[in-house]
Design an enzyme around this catalytic site. Structure first.
Site, PDB file in Angstrom:
ATOM      1  CG  ASN B  97       0.142   0.078   2.850  1.00 55.83           C
ATOM      2  OD1 ASN B  97       0.823  -0.604   2.952  1.00 55.83           O
ATOM      3  ND2 ASN B  97      -1.155   1.097   3.875  1.00 55.83           N
ATOM      4  CG  ASP B 170      -5.778   3.575   7.463  1.00 52.34           C
ATOM      5  OD1 ASP B 170      -5.832   3.866   6.521  1.00 52.34           O
ATOM      6  OD2 ASP B 170      -5.369   4.385   8.778  1.00 52.34           O
TER       7      ASP B 170
END
Lengths: 399, 399
Positions: B97, B170
């Site tokens: 990521n 998240d």
């Protein structure tokens, strides 16, 4: 470029006996449906599951039951229960989220189901965990959000606790269970073993809120609702023309000292770049009110879309506060297949599909089923019943 | 009764080449780790991943990297990159990521990795989707929460938007990706095929916030921050002694007309049970202020724990607003194995484990790794390198 949505097909051929209702359970089996599993949603013939009828219209049901098939069975009749037990033999997964004790009273508790099919993955959502003082308590999304810590860390600095709008207690729980189910399914390809999975909504909310335990470890005190930014500016700033959602959230990171000077250059305040009052994160923290005012003076002169475009272009992390209508009207979500429109009887609703793209392809949304729409189809596919047999069951009020 | 935590072992033997950082990616691979996968977290030898060093202490890193192994590799060196490419050959899953474009610049983009290992599941988190106007934009949790709709539906009725405390952008994203990865892994047992998975944090936040599209379908307008209860009483009520989190959330359901008389009996207001002003949901909606006052008059005289216990006992859905310290101090979470204490070097932190229990057993939390703690071990297990070979790499600054 529009991309044609399709099912990733990962769970094609997997059969789910779905006794879920409302959202925590239904969102779990919907995720399995989006991966291509065959979901037989078992509903009572008198109106269907509680979420289908409890809200006055079909939209709630449509959102959480895409891509499933519906079969009606009267579970209060011996023949209806026997029929579902036949389906247990053919199922890979059993899922439910009734109130505590209800699935056992229906005669489909874990002991019964696993005795019929020891390889089944039996998955349950509860409000509070077995062994909790509230294990018999009823839970809905906001109850779990209160008891799982989410509300304690949401709100203005000195305001009362606020319920987060996203349904962390419901869909949040459903996602954790779906991941666990597929993990068990993968393992079953090696072990042949069924599993019993249980998750409590309160515990799930703690999972999504666990940042609070980081703060607590640092400070020795309960995590507060909103901490001051550790690196001002950071937070929500008002934009033109001042409507309820005319705000941007922007932040500058301690890890990247360039964010602040980039911002100052953009807003025409190069004069402040080496100003001692604002030069370091700690200095800005001492002058947080001034820093917020400097930023707000600029954001107030721009719409949130202008502010987001301009800040983003110079490399400052930023997001406009977008509402459901603005997201619906932003064409890229449809072009990318992330928003799709579901038809269900007379109604249509634009809704998000599964957000993960497989090989660049978004997942196809197919309509949530009408009540009992697939009774014959499912009984044919799963149990080999022919039209006459199903007609007999229907005549006798079993399906 | 305390239950000994253990790994469910569902993903034992599955190798994850983990290049994730901060939370969205790390929470995904941590979920895989909790299921028993072998996570080789590849970190740069100078300080490790950004989340290990960016917050001044280890707690953030500890929370999102439980049960993983850490290996340091200098990816900027040709030999380091070649080493990781050897690991690609042995991996089932690759996860990252980084900021947009960074993994390609490192030389580990999808084309490169899938050419080396066509059966690999290559999983990426982005802030905004490919094809979004902000596809190059930086995202952090609150940015995604703003742009994904969550803030627009969180806050007081007439207040400004509020960031939900739970990290939906998240951890929420990480969970959706983890489910997708395991679904692809299951499918690979039949197809042998690798897949490319991509998820945008903005799109993930929309998934958890999708209730807003139900409201919008009903009303034709953007979902508001807080709707009036459709069945008062419902919402947050103040308790004794009036501290910042001394509140209960309670609700009464239209689907269950017993909730309201149960509540009235408990609070000693049987006199109101057949009062026309409060008899039906619609009547109560017209007198919502009065109804809230009746309830508050009682809740204010009780602590949230008393209120929760008493309301729960009579079958009214209720949750006390609990904060991180209260959850930590409630013994049943430790007894049930839902909260466990991690040791990491000199530090300890009490944190939640994976909330789904497998066959009644909670998942074991093992320590997040020290930087490079498992370099030799992982290179031995994955590539068969012996101690001399690893020592050579270390001497040359490659690991």
């Amino acid at each position: 470029m529009n991309i044609m949505p399709a099912s990733p097909g990962c769970l094609a051929g997997i059969r789910v006996l779905d006794l879920t209702q409302f959202e925590a359970g239904t969102s779990c089996t919907e995720a399995l449906a989006w991966m291509g599993a065959d979901i037989a949603k078992v509903e009572n013939p008198k109106g269907g599951e509680a979420g289908r009828t409890g809200f006055g219209d079909a939209y709630y049901f449509m959102m959480y039951n895409a891509n499933k098939r519906s079969i009606t069975v009267n579970l209060k009749s011996d023949r209806g229960l026997a029929l579902v037990k036949e389906m247990v033999k053919k199922a890979d997964i059993f899922a439910e989220n009734f109130a505590p004790g209800a699935v056992e009273r229906l005669g489909l508790g874990y002991d019964v189901v696993s005795a019929i099919n020891p390889a089944i993955i039996y998955a349950q959502v509860k409000g509070f965990g077995d062994g909790s003082p509230y294990e018999k308590g009823l839970a809905f999304d906001p109850i779990a959000q209160a008891a799982g810590g989410a509300m304690s860390i949401t709100g203005e600095r000195d305001g009362r606790p606020i319920k987060p709008g996203p349904t962390i207690g419901d869909t949040g729980t459903g996602m954790l269970l779906a991941f666990s189910i597929v993990s068990a399914l993968f393992d079953r390809t090696r072990s042949g073993k069924g599993r019993r999975l249980q998750v409590a909504m309160q515990d799930s909310v703690m999972h999504y809120s666990r940042g609070m335990f980081i703060t607590q470890a640092r400070t020795g005190a309960a995590a507060p609702r909103r901490r001051p930014s550790d690196n001002p500016p950071g937070g929500i700033y008002p934009c033109k023309p001042g409507g309820p959602n005319d705000y941007v959230y922007l932040l500058t990171s301690r890890a990247n000292p360039e964010h602040w000077p980039r911002l100052l250059k953009l807003i025409g305040r190069e004069d402040l770049i080496s100003d001692k009052r604002y030069e370091t994160p700690d200095a800005r923290l001492q002058h947080e009110g001034d820093v917020d005012e400097i930023v707000s003076n600029w954001t107030r002169q721009h719409t949130k879309h202008e502010a987001m475009a301009q800040l983003s272009a110079v490399g400052v992390p930023v997001g406009a506060v977008l509402d459901s209508m603005e997201l619906t009207n932003e064409p890229s979500f449809r072009e990318r297949g992330i928003l799709q429109t579901m038809k269900h009887g007379e109604r249509t609703m634009t809704m998000p599909t599964w957000p993960v793209r497989f090989d660049g392809v978004p997942t196809e949304v197919r309509p949530a089923p009408l009540l009992g729409q697939h009774t014959s189809e499912v009984l044919g596919d799963w149990l080999g019943l022919d039209a006459d047999a199903v007609a007999g069951l229907r005549r006798d009020g079993i399906v």
